[in-house]
Design an enzyme around this catalytic site. Structure first.
Site, PDB file in Angstrom:
ATOM      1  N   CYS A 242      25.211  59.689  38.958  1.00 21.73           N
ATOM      2  CA  CYS A 242      26.410  58.945  39.360  1.00 21.73           C
ATOM      3  C   CYS A 242      26.069  57.462  39.332  1.00 21.73           C
ATOM      4  CB  CYS A 242      26.877  59.363  40.751  1.00 21.73           C
ATOM      5  SG  CYS A 242      28.296  58.397  41.302  1.00 21.73           S
TER       6      CYS A 242
ATOM      7  N   CYS B 295      34.125  55.582  36.621  1.00 20.62           N
ATOM      8  CA  CYS B 295      32.986  56.496  36.495  1.00 20.62           C
ATOM      9  C   CYS B 295      31.893  55.781  35.706  1.00 20.62           C
ATOM     10  CB  CYS B 295      33.416  57.779  35.783  1.00 20.62           C
ATOM     11  SG  CYS B 295      32.047  58.943  35.578  1.00 20.62           S
TER      12      CYS B 295
HETATM   13  N1  LIG Z   1      31.407  58.793  39.399  1.00 22.91           N
HETATM   14  C1  LIG Z   1      30.108  59.021  38.835  1.00 22.91           C
HETATM   15  C2  LIG Z   1      29.989  60.222  37.999  1.00 22.91           C
HETATM   16  C3  LIG Z   1      29.957  61.475  38.755  1.00 22.91           C
HETATM   17  C4  LIG Z   1      29.737  62.583  37.825  1.00 22.91           C
HETATM   18  C5  LIG Z   1      30.259  63.852  38.297  1.00 22.91           C
HETATM   19  N2  LIG Z   1      31.696  63.915  38.314  1.00 22.91           N
HETATM   20  C6  LIG Z   1      29.642  65.016  37.544  1.00 22.91           C
HETATM   21  O1  LIG Z   1      28.922  64.832  36.550  1.00 22.91           O
HETATM   22  O2  LIG Z   1      29.876  66.141  37.987  1.00 22.91           O
HETATM   23  C7  LIG Z   1      29.575  57.836  38.121  1.00 22.91           C
HETATM   24  O3  LIG Z   1      29.915  56.730  38.468  1.00 22.91           O
HETATM   25  O4  LIG Z   1      28.752  58.009  37.226  1.00 22.91           O
END
Ligand SMILES: N[C@H](CCC[C@H](N)C(=O)O)C(=O)O
EC number: 5.1.1.7
Length: 300
Positions: A76, A224
């Protein structure tokens, strides 16, 4: 174990993060606690970043990452920047080395408050992303959605940066697509045995992309970081941009850019902001929390 631990409500470009201090404890934040915290509007979040005591020499902490549905994530990016800011505020230090299930992450807070995280090396091998079918070239895999002769989205670039990503290239603003409809179908598509984070990416310039992401285990989020990394690397890998790319995350409230550099040594470095909102105490078994009454003003 029982008792409460410190936690902070933070965000990385609007990506809602709870940083939970599990140092000194042997247990983990439970999926039940995650689900309970996500059910309360005050603590509704995208990821929990749980800071644990280090497990390897030369590292400052072990980080456990949970999605808001209680499942684990291996990476993350936005949350890692929040952890850096929290630990920097606590210790005054500017550089940190973390360990996650996906490996070692080096991170640094800069004088202007932005934070860089070395997210490690991208993984392109189909069985390590993982994909369900063998593809020699994962920069353009066979997958489409919509009418067979006029697909709405097709031929994504697939890769892992610790967690699995599919990047669909679009010619229009990613906000014009109905990602809330396609996201769940693609996240759970049989092509992705461990599911996938789904991103729409539009090339704005030879060094700039605009992205929007449906996150595995969290759905539509405001930003993300690992998807921005995957979009930047995939754009360079397919010749769409150079190796340093500015990402305009279409849904991020501040529209501050994330800068993704795919270095010559193959490491991917993400740079961007993090923001502290408030602190409190939480029971990591049940998710029952109290907010600190007078949050101290803190300079980010
Ligand atoms: N918000 C996160 C990603 C989370 C990833 C998650 N959703 C998974 O791979 O299950 C970021 O800033 O990279």
């Amino acid at each position: 174990m029982t008792g409460q631990v410190e936690f902070a409500r933070m965000n990385g470009l609007g990506n809602k993060i709870l940083v939970v201090d599990m140092r000194g404890r042997a247990d983990m934040v439970t999926p039940a606690a995650a689900i309970a915290l996500n059910a309360d509007p005050a603590t509704q979040f995208d990821q929990i970043m749980a800071i644990h005591d280090p497990r390897a020499d030369g590292t400052d902490a072990w980080i456990d990452i949970l999605n808001c549905d209680g499942t684990k994530a291996q990476a993350c990016g936005n949350g890692t920047r929040c952890v850096v800011q929290a630990l920097s505020a606590e210790t005054g230090r500017k550089t940190f080395t973390f360990q996650t299930v996906a490996g070692i992450l080096n991170a640094q807070e800069h004088a202007d408050g932005t934070i860089s995280v070395d997210m490690g090396k991208p993984v392109f091998a189909w069985d390590r992303i993982p994909l369900a079918e063998e593809f020699f070239d994962t920069s353009r895999i066979e997958l489409q959605i919509g009418p067979i002769d006029a697909p709405v989205l097709h031929s994504p670039s697939a890769m892992s940066i610790g967690n699995p990503h599919a990047i669909f290239w679009v010619d229009q603003d990613p906000m014009t697509f109905c990602l809330e409809r396609f996201g769940p179908m693609l996240e759970n598509h049989p092509m992705f045995p461990e599911k996938a984070n789904i991103t729409l990416a539009q090339v704005i310039a030879g060094d700039a992309l605009r992205t929007r992401t449906w996150e595995r285990g969290a759905g539509l989020t405001l930003a993300c970081g690992s998807a921005a990394c995957a979009a930047g690397v995939s754009a360079a890998r397919t010749g769409r941009t150079g190796r340093t790319v500015t990402i305009d995350v279409a849904t991020a409230p501040t529209r501050q850019p994330l800068v993704i550099e795919w270095r010559e040594d193959d490491h991917v470095v993400m740079t961007g902001p993090a923001e502290w909102e408030w602190s409190g105490k939480v029971d990591p078994v049940t998710g029952i929390f109290v907010r600190d009454e007078e949050p101290e003003a803190r300079v980010n």
